[in-house]
Design an enzyme around this catalytic site. Structure first.
Site, mmCIF file in Angstrom:
data_model
loop_
_atom_site.group_PDB
_atom_site.id
_atom_site.type_symbol
_atom_site.label_atom_id
_atom_site.label_comp_id
_atom_site.label_asym_id
_atom_site.label_seq_id
_atom_site.Cartn_x
_atom_site.Cartn_y
_atom_site.Cartn_z
ATOM 1 N N ASP A 1 9.267 2.753 -0.071
ATOM 2 C CA ASP A 1 8.210 3.471 0.626
ATOM 3 C C ASP A 1 8.298 3.078 2.098
ATOM 4 O O ASP A 1 7.847 2.008 2.502
ATOM 5 C CB ASP A 1 6.839 3.128 0.039
ATOM 6 C CG ASP A 1 5.716 3.860 0.759
ATOM 7 O OD1 ASP A 1 6.007 4.621 1.712
ATOM 8 O OD2 ASP A 1 4.547 3.683 0.370
ATOM 9 N N TYR B 1 0.854 -1.187 0.000
ATOM 10 C CA TYR B 1 0.000 0.000 0.000
ATOM 11 C C TYR B 1 0.890 1.237 0.000
ATOM 12 O O TYR B 1 1.867 1.308 0.732
ATOM 13 C CB TYR B 1 -0.890 0.006 1.243
ATOM 14 C CG TYR B 1 -1.772 1.237 1.353
ATOM 15 C CD1 TYR B 1 -2.822 1.453 0.468
ATOM 16 C CD2 TYR B 1 -1.550 2.188 2.365
ATOM 17 C CE1 TYR B 1 -3.634 2.581 0.577
ATOM 18 C CE2 TYR B 1 -2.360 3.312 2.475
ATOM 19 C CZ TYR B 1 -3.397 3.505 1.583
ATOM 20 O OH TYR B 1 -4.207 4.621 1.690
ATOM 21 N N LYS C 1 3.997 9.057 8.850
ATOM 22 C CA LYS C 1 3.674 8.488 10.162
ATOM 23 C C LYS C 1 4.608 8.979 11.295
ATOM 24 O O LYS C 1 4.429 10.088 11.762
ATOM 25 C CB LYS C 1 3.598 6.966 10.063
ATOM 26 C CG LYS C 1 2.481 6.561 9.079
ATOM 27 C CD LYS C 1 2.029 5.119 9.118
ATOM 28 C CE LYS C 1 0.743 4.956 8.327
ATOM 29 N NZ LYS C 1 0.879 4.304 7.047
HETATM 30 C C1 LIG Z 1 0.314 4.862 5.681
HETATM 31 C C2 LIG Z 1 1.083 4.615 4.441
HETATM 32 C C3 LIG Z 1 0.987 5.465 3.325
HETATM 33 C C4 LIG Z 1 -0.004 6.595 3.261
HETATM 34 O O1 LIG Z 1 0.255 7.585 4.208
HETATM 35 P P1 LIG Z 1 -0.933 8.632 4.561
HETATM 36 O O2 LIG Z 1 -0.283 9.555 5.546
HETATM 37 O O3 LIG Z 1 -2.041 7.822 5.116
HETATM 38 O O4 LIG Z 1 -1.291 9.309 3.303
HETATM 39 C C5 LIG Z 1 1.812 5.222 2.253
HETATM 40 N N1 LIG Z 1 2.685 4.211 2.247
HETATM 41 C C6 LIG Z 1 2.809 3.373 3.300
HETATM 42 C C7 LIG Z 1 3.820 2.278 3.248
HETATM 43 C C8 LIG Z 1 2.002 3.536 4.424
HETATM 44 O O5 LIG Z 1 2.115 2.685 5.440
#
Ligand SMILES: *Cc1c(COP(=O)(O)O)cnc(C)c1O
Length: 439
Positions: free
Chosen positions: A239, A144, A267
């Site tokens: 990511d 994701y 995060k």
């Molecule tokens: C949470 C997450 C996102 C998205 O971040 P948001 O602050 O919710 O837009 C993207 N990539 C990874 C790996 C994530 O865990």
């Protein structure tokens, strides 16, 4: 457990928001029932609108590595607010957070702050395309990356296929710029590269895939990605929105010692405030506006209140022993659960890395791709989730979500919670969901 207040608030919220929420998973759809409306948090304990208390393992989906209402973070936020909440001009706080990160991270030389993980990923993709002049991105099934249009795609049939959009509103044209491959599958990658290498700008991966269960990858697979991307003039994007500052200050790049070309963060970096970031070498970052021709901007980017929260939190994380301590107490917790399940011959395992854990109802020894997870197994999670709420333990409301141990979870609390989870597992396996005998 009292639920009247939460239920009334939810009923109201249904009038205001689609599904009553501002982010879909919060609606409790995959576990059933109505969502709890939370009122406050302190340390590892949260309280809902009915006054029920829970030990929290959602931790705002990862950002709160120090737990709720950490006094150091809170004080820095209050100080910052009293100086003004936003200027739309540079402040020293941006320098301070950047310095703290860059001095302790061997994998990026320059950084740009944005306001969410999604925004970080979106910007990283634009940089990759702008830098290479190529259009296509490879992503992996089950990873994701936020709600970026071009990554809201799933695999079609066949070994390596262009994506089919997984959300209405994502056009076919956009989905066609993304190739979706299974994780942990070198052969599928080889096929995709032999067919399309010339068009591929970047491969993006969660090096620790933690948004569809926890699908730990072999280091050799990540190294293979690094090797083939180099050979084919393709950029490698890690990511690390969830793994960054979670499995170590240098995230998964540091853990596996692999140098990607671009890294995204989110995060934890914001200390509970909305912050995202992406970083790369000085040379690559020079392609970002105003230095370069890849445009990217933000009214609230580098917001001083959010920066202050990030600085306070990351300072704590950068202290010696922080991550070892977190990992050790998580290990004790997960080992206790695994031993119990084993002794009872339950089809249940806890997978974990650092302070991330995932409860899986499976007989498999390893889960390394989306295909390894059976949707049937989620029926068990529903029962577990409901049972744990009753016992005062809050997990994210979906069996595909991981849990987090924070610095505020003490070994004593973790031990008590482990006992409650064992008791909840007894209930789960005594009342097998209708139609499910084995996973
Ligand atoms: C949470 C997450 C996102 C998205 O971040 P948001 O602050 O919710 O837009 C993207 N990539 C990874 C790996 C994530 O865990």
């Amino acid at each position: 457990m009292k639920r009247a207040q939460s239920e009334a608030l939810y009923k109201k919220a249904l009038n205001y928001f689609p599904g009553g929420v501002n982010s879909p998973v919060r609606a409790f759809r995959s576990v059933g029932g109505t969502p709890l409306f939370l009122e406050k948090g302190d340390g590892c304990i949260i309280q809902d609108a009915d006054g029920n208390e829970f030990v929290d393992f959602c931790c705002s989906w990862g950002p709160l590595i120090l737990g709720h209402n950490n006094p150091v973070v809170r004080e820095e936020i209050i100080k910052a607010v009293s100086l003004g909440t936003s200027f739309g001009a540079p402040t020293r706080k941006e320098n301070e957070l950047a310095e703290l990160i860059l001095q302790h991270n061997r994998y990026i030389e320059k950084i740009r702050f944005v306001s969410s993980g999604t925004e970080a990923v979106m910007s990283a993709l634009r940089l990759a395309r702008g830098y290479t002049g190529k259009p296509v991105i490879i992503k992996f099934e089950g990873c994701y990356h936020g709600h970026v249009d071009s990554l809201l795609v799933k695999a079609g049939s066949g070994l390596s296929t262009f994506g089919i959009s997984s959300s209405a509103g994502v056009t076919e044209a956009v989905a066609k710029d993304t190739l979706v491959l299974p994780l942990n599958d070198k052969r599928a990658l080889d096929v995709a590269l032999s067919d399309f290498a010339h068009d591929i700008a970047a491969i993006i991966i969660e090096p620790i895939p933690a948004n569809n269960g926890l699908m730990l990858q072999e280091k050799s697979f990540l190294e293979y990605l690094r090797k083939v991307t180099k050979e084919n003039n393709i950029l490698l994007i890690f990511d690390e929105v969830i793994s960054g500052f979670r499995v170590g200050f240098e995230g998964a790049a540091g853990l596996y010692d692999i140098q990607p070309d671009i890294i995204t963060y989110g995060k934890i970096i914001g200390g509970g405030m909305p912050v995202g970031a992406y970083g790369a070498s000085k040379e690559m970052m020079s392609h970002i506006a105003p230095e370069g021709n890849v445009y990217q901007a933000g009214t609230l980017s580098g917001n001083p209140v959010a920066m202050s929260a990030g600085i306070a939190q990351l300072r704590e994380c950068s202290k010696p022993g922080f991550y070892t301590q977190l990992e050790e107490k998580t290990k004790v917790f997960t080992t206790k659960l695994n031993n119990y399940a084993l002794s009872k011959k339950y089809l249940f395992k806890v997978f974990s890395i650092g302070s991330i854990f995932w409860f899986a109802f499976t007989e498999k020894e390893k889960i390394s791709s989306a295909d390894d997870i059976s949707s049937e197994s989620m029926k068990f999670f529903r029962v577990l989730h409901a049972e744990l709420l009753e016992k005062g333990v809050y997990l994210g409301p979906s069996g595909y979500e991981v849990g987090f141990v924070s610095a505020a979870h003490t070994p004593e609390i973790l031990n008590q919670v482990a006992d409650k989870i064992c008791a909840a597992l007894d209930v789960v396996f005594a009342t097998l969901p209708e139609g499910v005998s084995k996973v």
